[in-house]
Design a protein around this motif. Sequence first.
Motif, mmCIF file in Angstrom:
data_model
loop_
_atom_site.group_PDB
_atom_site.id
_atom_site.type_symbol
_atom_site.label_atom_id
_atom_site.label_comp_id
_atom_site.label_asym_id
_atom_site.label_seq_id
_atom_site.Cartn_x
_atom_site.Cartn_y
_atom_site.Cartn_z
ATOM 1 N N ASP A 2 7.805 -4.181 -69.326
ATOM 2 C CA ASP A 2 6.775 -4.235 -70.359
ATOM 3 C C ASP A 2 6.165 -5.644 -70.407
ATOM 4 O O ASP A 2 4.942 -5.803 -70.479
ATOM 5 C CB ASP A 2 7.366 -3.856 -71.714
ATOM 6 N N LYS A 3 7.021 -6.657 -70.340
ATOM 7 C CA LYS A 3 6.547 -8.050 -70.326
ATOM 8 C C LYS A 3 5.731 -8.327 -69.069
ATOM 9 O O LYS A 3 4.705 -9.005 -69.117
ATOM 10 C CB LYS A 3 7.745 -9.005 -70.387
ATOM 11 N N ARG A 4 6.210 -7.811 -67.938
ATOM 12 C CA ARG A 4 5.521 -7.998 -66.662
ATOM 13 C C ARG A 4 4.118 -7.394 -66.709
ATOM 14 O O ARG A 4 3.146 -8.026 -66.314
ATOM 15 C CB ARG A 4 6.334 -7.271 -65.579
ATOM 16 N N MET A 5 4.038 -6.161 -67.182
ATOM 17 C CA MET A 5 2.739 -5.481 -67.233
ATOM 18 C C MET A 5 1.788 -6.181 -68.204
ATOM 19 O O MET A 5 0.600 -6.306 -67.914
ATOM 20 C CB MET A 5 2.923 -4.003 -67.612
ATOM 21 N N LYS A 6 2.335 -6.644 -69.321
ATOM 22 C CA LYS A 6 1.509 -7.370 -70.294
ATOM 23 C C LYS A 6 0.904 -8.613 -69.648
ATOM 24 O O LYS A 6 -0.280 -8.914 -69.825
ATOM 25 C CB LYS A 6 2.382 -7.757 -71.500
ATOM 26 N N ARG A 7 1.723 -9.327 -68.883
ATOM 27 C CA ARG A 7 1.248 -10.536 -68.203
ATOM 28 C C ARG A 7 0.207 -10.187 -67.142
ATOM 29 O O ARG A 7 -0.856 -10.809 -67.065
ATOM 30 C CB ARG A 7 2.424 -11.277 -67.558
ATOM 31 N N LEU A 8 0.514 -9.173 -66.329
ATOM 32 C CA LEU A 8 -0.390 -8.802 -65.235
ATOM 33 C C LEU A 8 -1.703 -8.206 -65.744
ATOM 34 O O LEU A 8 -2.750 -8.375 -65.128
ATOM 35 C CB LEU A 8 0.306 -7.832 -64.276
ATOM 36 N N ASP A 9 -1.643 -7.511 -66.878
ATOM 37 C CA ASP A 9 -2.881 -6.988 -67.481
ATOM 38 C C ASP A 9 -3.850 -8.132 -67.780
ATOM 39 O O ASP A 9 -5.068 -7.969 -67.690
ATOM 40 C CB ASP A 9 -2.563 -6.229 -68.779
ATOM 41 N N LYS A 10 -3.301 -9.283 -68.145
ATOM 42 C CA LYS A 10 -4.135 -10.440 -68.487
ATOM 43 C C LYS A 10 -4.521 -11.277 -67.277
ATOM 44 O O LYS A 10 -5.606 -11.854 -67.230
ATOM 45 C CB LYS A 10 -3.374 -11.340 -69.476
ATOM 46 N N THR A 11 -3.621 -11.377 -66.291
ATOM 47 C CA THR A 11 -3.810 -12.372 -65.224
ATOM 48 C C THR A 11 -4.315 -11.838 -63.891
ATOM 49 O O THR A 11 -4.747 -12.623 -63.044
ATOM 50 C CB THR A 11 -2.490 -13.131 -64.958
ATOM 51 N N THR A 12 -4.272 -10.514 -63.678
ATOM 52 C CA THR A 12 -4.688 -9.968 -62.377
ATOM 53 C C THR A 12 -6.172 -10.222 -62.134
ATOM 54 O O THR A 12 -7.020 -9.853 -62.949
ATOM 55 C CB THR A 12 -4.396 -8.455 -62.300
ATOM 56 N N LYS A 13 -6.474 -10.843 -61.024
ATOM 57 C CA LYS A 13 -7.863 -11.158 -60.637
ATOM 58 C C LYS A 13 -8.163 -10.519 -59.278
ATOM 59 O O LYS A 13 -7.322 -10.527 -58.389
ATOM 60 C CB LYS A 13 -8.050 -12.671 -60.522
#
Length: 203
Positions: free
Chosen positions: A55-66
Amino acid sequence: MTITDTHIKDIIEESLTKATSYQEYRALVKNLVAEGKSTGELQTEALSNYSMLNDKRMKRLDKTTKLTEEAVADIKSYNGDVTWLVLTESWCGDAAQTMPVINKVAELNDNITFKVVLRDENEALMNEFLTNGGKSIPKLIAIDNTSGNVLGDWGPRPTKATQLVNDYKAEHGKLTPEFKQDLQVWYNKDKGQNTVADLLKLV
C-alpha cells in the motif's frame, strides 16, 4: 496473438462484472490494511504485512512514476478501444510495483480502460492465463472492447525482471528472500520504464 474462444470470452465477461477501477482497488487495499487484513480468504500476519508494505509502495509510485515524452506520445496515438483487465491480490510485491505504472499509461488515453479483479475470486479466469502452469500475478489481459477478443496478455513481471528471475532460478533452483529483496531494488532503479516499454507492445 488474438484469442477468439467463446468459452474464454464468457469467463472474461463474468469477471468484468466483478471488476473495479484502479482507484476503487486502491481504496479497498487501504481500508483492509487499516484493519490489519489483506485481500483473499486466507488471512495471515505475513500477508497483512506484505499488503501494508505494498500500500505504501503504490502510494509512492502513484505520485512519483514519470513517463518519457516519447512513451507519452506513443500511448496518446493509440486509437483502438481496449480494456486492460488485471488479476491481482494486495500481498503481491510485483503487482505493487507495476499497477501504478499501468494506471499512469491508461490515464493518458481514453481508449484504454483499466479494470482490476482479485485472483482468488476469479479462478476460472486465472486458470486460462497461467504462467508456466502457475497462478502468477499480476496478469494483464488486453481485451478488444468491440469484439471481446483477447489481443494479448502481460505479466507477472516486466521482461527484464522476468529474465533476472529465470536466471536466478536456473542457478539456484528457487527464489530466496535475498533475491526478492534484490528484485525490489531493481524495480526501484528501473522506475517503471521496462513495464511501460512492455505495455507499449500491447497498444
